[in-house]
Enzyme design. Structure first.
Site, short mmCIF file in Angstrom:
data_model
loop_
_atom_site.label_atom_id
_atom_site.label_comp_id
_atom_site.label_asym_id
_atom_site.label_seq_id
_atom_site.Cartn_x
_atom_site.Cartn_y
_atom_site.Cartn_z
N THR A 34 0.83 -1.21 0.00
CA THR A 34 0.00 0.00 0.00
C THR A 34 0.86 1.26 0.00
O THR A 34 0.54 2.24 -0.69
CB THR A 34 -0.92 0.00 1.23
OG1 THR A 34 -1.58 -1.24 1.33
CG2 THR A 34 -1.96 1.11 1.12
N TYR A 89 -12.61 -4.23 0.17
CA TYR A 89 -13.82 -3.58 -0.34
C TYR A 89 -14.97 -4.54 -0.63
O TYR A 89 -16.09 -4.30 -0.19
CB TYR A 89 -13.55 -2.73 -1.59
CG TYR A 89 -14.77 -1.92 -2.01
CD1 TYR A 89 -15.16 -0.82 -1.26
CD2 TYR A 89 -15.55 -2.30 -3.09
CE1 TYR A 89 -16.30 -0.10 -1.61
CE2 TYR A 89 -16.68 -1.61 -3.43
CZ TYR A 89 -17.06 -0.51 -2.69
OH TYR A 89 -18.19 0.18 -3.03
N TYR A 91 -1.09 -10.49 5.15
CA TYR A 91 -1.23 -9.11 5.64
C TYR A 91 -2.64 -8.94 6.17
O TYR A 91 -3.61 -8.96 5.40
CB TYR A 91 -0.93 -8.14 4.51
CG TYR A 91 -0.83 -6.68 4.91
CD1 TYR A 91 -0.79 -6.27 6.24
CD2 TYR A 91 -0.74 -5.70 3.93
CE1 TYR A 91 -0.69 -4.93 6.57
CE2 TYR A 91 -0.62 -4.36 4.26
CZ TYR A 91 -0.60 -3.98 5.57
OH TYR A 91 -0.49 -2.65 5.90
N ARG A 115 -8.22 -1.26 6.70
CA ARG A 115 -8.19 -0.88 5.28
C ARG A 115 -9.03 -1.82 4.42
O ARG A 115 -9.65 -1.39 3.46
CB ARG A 115 -6.75 -0.87 4.76
CG ARG A 115 -5.93 0.34 5.19
CD ARG A 115 -4.57 0.32 4.48
NE ARG A 115 -3.72 1.42 4.89
CZ ARG A 115 -3.69 2.61 4.30
NH1 ARG A 115 -4.47 2.85 3.27
NH2 ARG A 115 -2.87 3.55 4.72
N LYS A 163 1.94 -10.26 8.64
CA LYS A 163 2.14 -8.85 8.96
C LYS A 163 0.84 -8.39 9.62
O LYS A 163 -0.21 -8.35 8.98
CB LYS A 163 2.42 -8.02 7.71
CG LYS A 163 2.56 -6.52 8.00
CD LYS A 163 2.71 -5.70 6.73
CE LYS A 163 2.77 -4.20 7.05
NZ LYS A 163 2.81 -3.37 5.82
N ILE A 168 7.65 -4.41 9.70
CA ILE A 168 7.51 -3.96 8.31
C ILE A 168 6.99 -2.53 8.41
O ILE A 168 5.83 -2.30 8.72
CB ILE A 168 6.59 -4.87 7.49
CG1 ILE A 168 7.17 -6.29 7.45
CG2 ILE A 168 6.43 -4.32 6.08
CD1 ILE A 168 6.31 -7.29 6.70
#
Length: 305
Positions: free
Chosen positions: A56, A119, A145, A150, A173, A213
């Site tokens: 991202t 989304y 991740y 998000r 992550k 990270i």
């Protein structure tokens, strides 16, 4: 990046200090591969033993396959013998994520970061099938991740347990903000965990995470390497002192939630990249925001007077 570890030091398939690298652009919006290589060299020189390209922070939603592959090849050529180069393979279209993953692998990526689909908010079975399909399509290790803020969907415990059985899934992550849950998940699954939230890097490391990270690592990679060494040595007060020292920098880069934008401005202020340009829908920081960032970097000795 040696995955063997003493009882005190965790396994580190993906290194210990990774920066989620920005993707530099020219003023006209085209990708600046030379500047990307300069950033990668700086980060490895500063102390990173891994880099994530096209996450991202690398503006993955607005960069495209040929560009991603071009930058990946150039960075692998420049520093791939000194750091693990990890490619982001994020999409809410599974077939597209597979193409990105395979392109990254062909271009020399030594690992992949796979985010849960965003989304469209699939079911947990959909999350599992998406990530498994991407992992099945490559021969390099995968780090999951988990960033529900998000994506709109978290990786549930049962889903994580199933994914942990995949031979290429090695790590997570974690950007959930829930360190206690991560602590339990580490023990239960045996997966390596990496902090995905700069404000919690010390907390994660103190709880046994393999590494970080980071976005703030664009300007503080050496300090994060110092923090990791302190934790490995059992010196939690020393590591906590590093975290306290970095707090103003973390706030300056991440406080507004636009890490990709602010990291580019920081690198531009330092003269590492010629332009802080971003692609819409991201926009550059205001003059006041850049001045405030410069003041913090200067106070912390990260920018000349």
């Amino acid at each position: 990046m040696d995955s063997t570890a003493s009882p005190r030091v965790p396994a580190r398939t993906f290194g210990s200090v990774a920066t989620a690298m920005v993707t530099p652009f020219h003023e006209d919006g085209s990708i600046d591969v030379d500047a990307g290589v300069a950033v990668a060299v700086k980060l490895v020189d500063d102390g990173c033993d891994a880099l994530v390209l096209h996450g991202t922070t690398g503006e993955s939603p607005t960069t495209h396959q040929p560009e991603k592959d071009d930058l990946m090849r150039a960075v692998v050529d420049a520093v791939g013998d000194r750091a693990m180069i990890i490619g982001g393979a994020g999409s809410n279209d599974t077939a597209h994520a597979v193409r990105i993953a395979q392109g990254a692998e062909r271009s020399g990526a030594q690992g992949l970061l796979v985010v849960s689909p965003y989304y469209n908010r699939p079911s947990q079975e959909g999350v599992y099938q998406h990530i498994r399909t991407v992992a099945d399509a490559v021969d390099v290790p995968v780090i999951l991740y988990d960033i529900p803020g998000r994506t709109g969907v978290a990786i549930a415990d049962d889903t994580l347990d199933r994914l942990a059985e995949h031979p290429r899934v090695k790590a997570v992550k974690d950007a959930t903000g829930n360190v206690p849950a991560g602590f339990e998940r580490m023990a239960r699954t045996g997966l390596e965990f990496y902090s995905g939230d700069d404000a919690l890097n010390f907390d994660w490391l103190a709880h046994g995470a393999s590494g970080v990270i980071s976005v703030v690592g664009h300007v503080t990679a050496g300090a994060y390497a110092e923090m990791v060494r302190a934790v490995d040595a059992g010196d939690l007060p020393g590591a906590r002192d590093v975290a306290a020292r970095l707090r103003p920098v973390v706030a300056a880069l991440m406080g507004g939630g636009q890490g990709a934008v602010m990291a580019k401005h920081a690198l531009h202020l330092q003269g590492v990249i010629p332009s802080p340009a971003v692609r819409l829908p991201l926009v550059s920081a205001s003059e006041a925001e850049v001045e405030a960032l410069a003041a913090v970097l200067r106070e912390q000795g990260l920018l000349g007077a």
